[in-house]
Write a protein that holds these residues in place. Structure first.
Motif, PDB file in Angstrom:
ATOM      1  N   ASP A 109       0.828  -1.201   0.000  1.00  0.00           N
ATOM      2  CA  ASP A 109       0.000   0.000   0.000  1.00  0.00           C
ATOM      3  C   ASP A 109       0.866   1.256   0.000  1.00  0.00           C
ATOM      4  O   ASP A 109       0.468   2.288  -0.535  1.00  0.00           O
ATOM      5  CB  ASP A 109      -0.905   0.020   1.240  1.00  0.00           C
ATOM      6  CG  ASP A 109      -1.851  -1.163   1.287  1.00  0.00           C
ATOM      7  OD1 ASP A 109      -2.501  -1.451   0.266  1.00  0.00           O
ATOM      8  OD2 ASP A 109      -1.938  -1.819   2.352  1.00  0.00           O
ATOM      9  N   VAL A 157      -4.780   5.465   0.664  1.00  0.00           N
ATOM     10  CA  VAL A 157      -4.066   5.645   1.932  1.00  0.00           C
ATOM     11  C   VAL A 157      -4.023   7.127   2.291  1.00  0.00           C
ATOM     12  O   VAL A 157      -4.306   7.524   3.431  1.00  0.00           O
ATOM     13  CB  VAL A 157      -2.641   5.071   1.851  1.00  0.00           C
ATOM     14  CG1 VAL A 157      -1.890   5.317   3.151  1.00  0.00           C
ATOM     15  CG2 VAL A 157      -2.681   3.584   1.526  1.00  0.00           C
ATOM     16  N   TYR A 183      -2.168  -0.661   7.073  1.00  0.00           N
ATOM     17  CA  TYR A 183      -1.706  -0.710   5.689  1.00  0.00           C
ATOM     18  C   TYR A 183      -0.358  -1.435   5.598  1.00  0.00           C
ATOM     19  O   TYR A 183       0.431  -1.433   6.547  1.00  0.00           O
ATOM     20  CB  TYR A 183      -1.565   0.697   5.116  1.00  0.00           C
ATOM     21  CG  TYR A 183      -2.887   1.400   4.903  1.00  0.00           C
ATOM     22  CD1 TYR A 183      -3.770   0.966   3.915  1.00  0.00           C
ATOM     23  CD2 TYR A 183      -3.258   2.497   5.678  1.00  0.00           C
ATOM     24  CE1 TYR A 183      -4.983   1.612   3.716  1.00  0.00           C
ATOM     25  CE2 TYR A 183      -4.467   3.147   5.486  1.00  0.00           C
ATOM     26  CZ  TYR A 183      -5.334   2.693   4.506  1.00  0.00           C
ATOM     27  OH  TYR A 183      -6.538   3.324   4.312  1.00  0.00           O
TER      28      TYR A 183
END
Length: 225
Positions: A109, A157, A183
C-alpha cells in the motif's frame, strides 16, 4: 493506473532541474507536480522554464508538511497512486521507479525508499534513533527508513488523512498513522542520494530542528492513543 509525483521544494536551485530530469526518465511516465514553498532563490524561475511539469507556487513558507498538504488538495482526486520526492535528490530521482512497481503490482500500500549509507559523516544518529524507536513504540513495527521523504502511496491511503503532519516530523508522523491503520508498508533499497548535511553549525541546527519536530509529533501521538 494514473500516477503523480509530488515534490515540495524550498530553495533548491542547485538540484531541482536534475531532480525533474530524473523523474521524467521514469518509464511509468508519472505526472510531475512541484510545490514551491515560497523559495527566495532562483528555484521558481528555473521551474517556469521547464516544460511538461505542473508548478504550485505558495505565497507563504509554512514548511514541508503544509506544502505536501496543499499539493494533495490539488491532485488527490485525479490519481490512483501518488509519490513524494525531495527536491535535492537530483538525477537519482529516477530510482522512484523502484517504489512505483510494488504499488502497481499490488504488493504494497505504501513503499519507502531505503537509502544507502551516507557518503560523509553527518550527525550522531540521534534523529534516526528517535525515528526508529518512536515508530516501533507506537506500532510495534521496525522501520529503518522512517525519515525518508521518498515514498509512493495508493491514493486511498492518503485519503485516510485529514491533514499532513507538520515540519520535519511529517514522515515519522505519517508512518505511524499508516501502520496503525493496518496498511502494508515495505522498504525498498534504492541507489539514491541527496544533499547531505555535515557536522558544521548549519548541519547541527538542521538535525536539532528535525529532532524537535519529531519529538513534538511523538508527544502528540501519546495523547491520541
Amino acid at each position: 493506473m494514473e500516477i503523480a509525483i509530488l515534490a515540495p521544494v524550498y530553495n533548491e536551485e542547485k538540484y531541482i532541474n536534475d531532480t525533474i530530469k530524473g523523474l521524467k526518465a521514469i518509464t511509468y511516465n508519472p505526472d510531475i507536480f512541484i510545490v514551491d514553498d515560497c523559495s527566495t532563490d532562483n528555484t521558481l524561475n528555473i521551474l517556469k522554464d521547464i516544460e511538461n511539469i505542473n508548478v504550485i507556487s505558495l505565497k507563504e513558507n509554512k514548511g514541508k508538511g503544509n506544502a505536501l498538504q496543499k499539493g494533495l488538495e490539488t491532485i488527490i482526486d485525479r490519481y490512483d497512486a501518488i509519490g513524494f520526492v525531495d527536491g535535492d535528490v537530483g538525477l537519482t530521482s529516477r530510482e522512484m521507479e523502484k517504489l512505483i512497481s510494488p504499488i502497481l503490482e499490488r504488493k504494497a500500500d505504501v513503499t519507502i525508499a531505503k537509502f544507502p549509507p551516507p557518503k560523509k559523516k553527518g550527525g550522531f544518529g540521534m534523529v534516526k534513533k528517535l525515528s526508529f524507536y518512536g515508530i516501533k513504540f507506537f506500532t510495534g513495527k521496525e522501520i529503518y527508513s522512517g525519515l525518508s521523504g521518498q515514498r509512493v502511496f495508493k491514493t486511498e491511503v492518503l485519503k485516510d488523512f485529514k491533514t499532513i503532519p507538520f515540519g520535519y516530523g511529517v514522515e515519522v508522523g505519517m508512518t505511524i498513522d499508516i501502520l496503525r491503520r493496518g496498511y502494508n508498508v515495505i522498504e525498498i533499497p534504492v541507489e539514491m542520494s541527496h544533499d547531505e548535511t555535515g557536522r558544521d553549525i548549519g548541519g547541527i541546527k538542521h538535525r536539532l530542528k528535525q529532532f524537535v519536530h519529531i519529538g513534538i509529533i511523538l508527544i502528540r501521538k501519546i495523547f491520541e492513543r
